[in-house]
Write an enzyme that holds these catalytic residues in place. Sequence first.
Site, short mmCIF file in Angstrom:
data_model
loop_
_atom_site.label_atom_id
_atom_site.label_comp_id
_atom_site.label_asym_id
_atom_site.label_seq_id
_atom_site.Cartn_x
_atom_site.Cartn_y
_atom_site.Cartn_z
CB CYS A 106 -0.96 -0.06 1.19
SG CYS A 106 -2.24 1.21 1.23
N GLY A 107 0.66 2.16 0.94
CA GLY A 107 1.36 3.43 0.96
C GLY A 107 2.86 3.32 1.09
#
Length: 207
Positions: A106-107
């Site tokens: 993800c991030g």
Amino acid sequence: MKKIYMYVLDTMADWENGYLLQGLTLQKMAGKSQYELQTVSTSKKAIKTSGGVTIVPDITIEEIDETKAGALLLIGADTWQDQSNQKILELSKSFLEKNILVAAICGATLGLANKGILNSYHHTSNALFFLKGSPNYQGEKYYEDTVAVMDRNLITASSAGSLLWARYILENLELYSKETIEAWYNYFSSGKVDYFGELMNSFHLKM
């Protein structure tokens, strides 16, 4: 015993590592513990996850022992562009150069993009445009539109890829037999009881 270092930071998406943590508990059933999980951060000050869980890190970045490192886990968060994360991103680059596994989801993939790391590895993320927001990202030709990608000692995943991400980590670390990992993945991806039986039976196989 080798260490799996999991970097924790404020706003960490605490659900994204759930499947992997479950998979690591199977070491007890396998009758051997090859890896110990340790949380690491910029300090030993408690962090607050996105889900509201308070975590007190086990160690600081300076206490990481690279000679015992088996993997570095980078979990998604809204704060990956903060300057405070530069040390762990530099360490990620060092780990990759030393053929130590780095797994980002993800991030956290945006953090790797900011360091230019994704410019030479096949990878994925939440979306291509998400990574193209980084001025240092030039890895579009290596981007794969799927939930998780393993290229050499780098594993990346989107926010929807936590199960496959975990599978790739277990495979890369060779924690269990192929039969165990296959049954584990099939059970958690389908919920079918037959696969749970296969998972339990797999521990009688040669690990």
